[in-house]
Design an enzyme around this catalytic site. Structure first.
Site, PDB file in Angstrom:
ATOM      1  CD  GLN A 152      -6.933  11.118  -1.798  1.00 43.57           C
ATOM      2  OE1 GLN A 152      -5.738  10.731  -1.553  1.00 43.57           O
ATOM      3  NE2 GLN A 152      -7.712  10.843  -0.550  1.00 43.57           N
ATOM      4  CG  HIS A 175      -7.365   4.463   0.706  1.00 43.08           C
ATOM      5  ND1 HIS A 175      -6.899   3.983  -0.712  1.00 43.08           N
ATOM      6  CD2 HIS A 175      -6.405   5.179   1.363  1.00 43.08           C
ATOM      7  CE1 HIS A 175      -5.751   4.196  -0.871  1.00 43.08           C
ATOM      8  NE2 HIS A 175      -5.496   4.833   0.531  1.00 43.08           N
ATOM      9  CD  GLU A 205      -6.306   6.368   5.800  1.00 42.95           C
ATOM     10  OE1 GLU A 205      -6.855   6.507   4.857  1.00 42.95           O
ATOM     11  OE2 GLU A 205      -5.443   6.729   6.348  1.00 42.95           O
ATOM     12  CG  ASP A 243      -0.944   5.106   3.442  1.00 46.35           C
ATOM     13  OD1 ASP A 243      -1.260   5.309   2.053  1.00 46.35           O
ATOM     14  OD2 ASP A 243      -1.463   5.817   4.676  1.00 46.35           O
ATOM     15  CG  HIS A 276      -1.032   7.015  -1.521  1.00 46.04           C
ATOM     16  ND1 HIS A 276      -2.062   7.098  -2.214  1.00 46.04           N
ATOM     17  CD2 HIS A 276      -1.225   6.352  -0.400  1.00 46.04           C
ATOM     18  CE1 HIS A 276      -3.008   6.806  -1.275  1.00 46.04           C
ATOM     19  NE2 HIS A 276      -2.576   5.799  -0.498  1.00 46.04           N
ATOM     20  CG  HIS A 303      -1.745   1.183   1.183  1.00 50.41           C
ATOM     21  ND1 HIS A 303      -3.216   0.784   0.824  1.00 50.41           N
ATOM     22  CD2 HIS A 303      -1.726   2.453   1.293  1.00 50.41           C
ATOM     23  CE1 HIS A 303      -3.973   2.142   0.949  1.00 50.41           C
ATOM     24  NE2 HIS A 303      -2.916   3.019   0.880  1.00 50.41           N
TER      25      HIS A 303
HETATM   26 FE   FE2 Z   1      -3.306   4.963   1.371  1.00 55.04          FE
END
Ligand code: FE2
Length: 433
Positions: free
Chosen positions: A153, A211, A214, A310, A60, A58
């Site tokens: 996102q 996701h 979270e 992440d 970005h 995971h």
């Molecule tokens: Fe993430």
């Protein structure tokens, strides 16, 4: 017959000790004691650990190494991070994203991190990040496996063009369907987004990685819908729930129902200990919640738990070093996972477990597997996590592609040794081959 490469006297993460690993034609040919054949290159592991490469399931990559552009995250919250990324997005250029990503991949390789699943934001109508990371995926393929997730996102429904952009990104070759149900406007929109995204994956024969929940809100329960849709659409084994931080705040009775549902649906669970330990609980006074899903409890039910990093130096997290041992180290601490078995489980959560989520072929230290491995300056998995051990050599398809000098300190103290090797000072758990 001569092999291309032999690693002699290696310990393995499954506790086999003192084995030789022979490599031929980019694959592992043998894993045995005392291989007598010679090789083009021989590396003496000296009783240190050789592991299959680290995997970050995971990440970005479109945002990595952008820290401070256009400004820093002052509150430290997830929501300011998303806002900040929204300020940066219109300023992105394909060239700049590629340059940052390639720089990060260099660092990853040096750290023995040879496979990364990266979410890529699809809410910028230009799809700059998608174009850039697809190009990066091709540029790095000889030394790093990059898998991409189409990530809305700003919300699949909440952002007007997300749904169309997500389909465009998948048409362009992005591998996995992403989502962010807890960021939709309502709980109901979140539920519908999970349904829609799983249906897209089912139609296209793709994997799902959302996701999911979270948040510190104990009532954020999109994971329940994800379990349901996974079962309804026959997606078992192809679906990952990332973050799942609401789970730390859920009432224990509900958790006792939810965790078996996750196991039953064969959802892969992906905690991100480094980022979530600082992003969550920001609204709390004391005691402060710290944003971890219930890792030992999930593992006890047989759920495949794989840790992600992440972020590294981006709007959400200003630390990070492409170091999956750092991630496992944090997981050990936040999960109270300090028993020897639990530390080994955390090591598997950055190696074998994410390989299953990723669907990597030929992963492992066994004859026939790809000759991809890392020689660590530690004697076993527990020591590797404790020391966040140096990567002495990183091998890809039988070729050494990164090397780091051993970590030895010289001392100048009368009556004491002249040098100290940190890895030397720990007991080791041995199991005969
Ligand atoms: Fe993430």
């Amino acid at each position: 017959m001569t092999f291309d490469l032999i690693i002699r006297n290696a310990n393995l993460a499954d506790d086999r000790m003192g084995v030789d690993i022979a490599v031929q034609g980019g694959r592992i040919a043998a894993v045995e004691r005392n291989i007598s054949t010679t090789a083009g290159r021989v590396i003496d592991a000296g009783g240190k650990l050789v592991t299959a490469p680290f995997i970050d399931i995971h990440f970005h990559m479109d945002a990595t190494l952008s820290l401070g552009t256009p400004r820093l995250n002052r509150s430290g919250t997830l929501l300011e991070g998303i806002q900040l990324w929204g300020e940066l997005k219109p300023l992105l250029t394909k060239e700049a994203v590629i340059a940052r990503a390639l720089k990060y991949c260099d660092l990853a390789v040096a750290q023995g991190l040879l496979a990364v699943r990266s979410h890529v934001d699809v809410c910028d109508d230009r799809l700059v990040g998608v174009e850039a990371l697809l190009e990066v995926k091709d540029l790095v393929k000889d030394y790093l496996d990059l898998q991409l997730v189409a990530f809305p996102q700003d919300g699949y429904f909440r952002s007007a063009t997300s749904a169309a952009n997500l389909q465009r990104a998948l048409d362009m070759g992005v591998d996995v369907v992403g989502g962010i149900p807890h960021f939709e406007r309502t709980m109901e929109d979140g539920r519908l987004s999970v349904k829609a995204l799983c249906e897209i994956a089912a139609e296209r024969g793709l994997m799902v990685d959302l996701h999911c929940d979270e948040t510190d809100d104990p009532l954020s329960r999109h994971i329940e819908t994800l379990c349901y849709e996974t079962q309804r659409l026959g997606l078992k084994g192809r679906v990952a729930g990332s973050h799942l931080t609401s789970m730390h705040s859920m009432d224990n009775y509900y958790a006792s129902k939810l965790l078996p549902l996750i196991a039953e649906a064969e959802i892969h669970c992906v905690p991100n200990p480094l980022a979530n330990i600082v992003l969550q609980g920001r609204h709390d006074t004391y005691p402060k919640r710290r944003g971890m899903m219930r890792v030992p409890e999930l593992m006890a039910l047989g759920v495949n738990v794989a840790f992600g990093q992440d972020s590294t130096m981006d709007p959400w997290y200003s630390f990070g070093n492409a170091d999956m041992l750092d991630v496992a180290h944090m997981a050990v601490h936040t999960g109270h996972m300090t028993s020897r078995d639990a530390v080994k489980a955390c090591f598997r959560a950055i190696t074998d477990n994410p390989a299953k989520v990723f669907g990597l072929e030929g992963y492992g230290i066994a004859p026939g597997c790809n000759a991809d491995f890392v020689l660590l300056e530690a004697r076993d998995a527990i020591e590797a996590v404790r020391l966040r051990a140096n990567r002495l050599a990183v091998v890809r398809r039988g070729k050494v592609i990164a090397e780091t000098a051993p970590r030895t300190a010289t001392l100048d103290i009368p009556g004491r040794p002249a040098s100290v090797d940190p890895w030397r000072y720990a007991p080791v758990e041995a199991t005969a081959l």
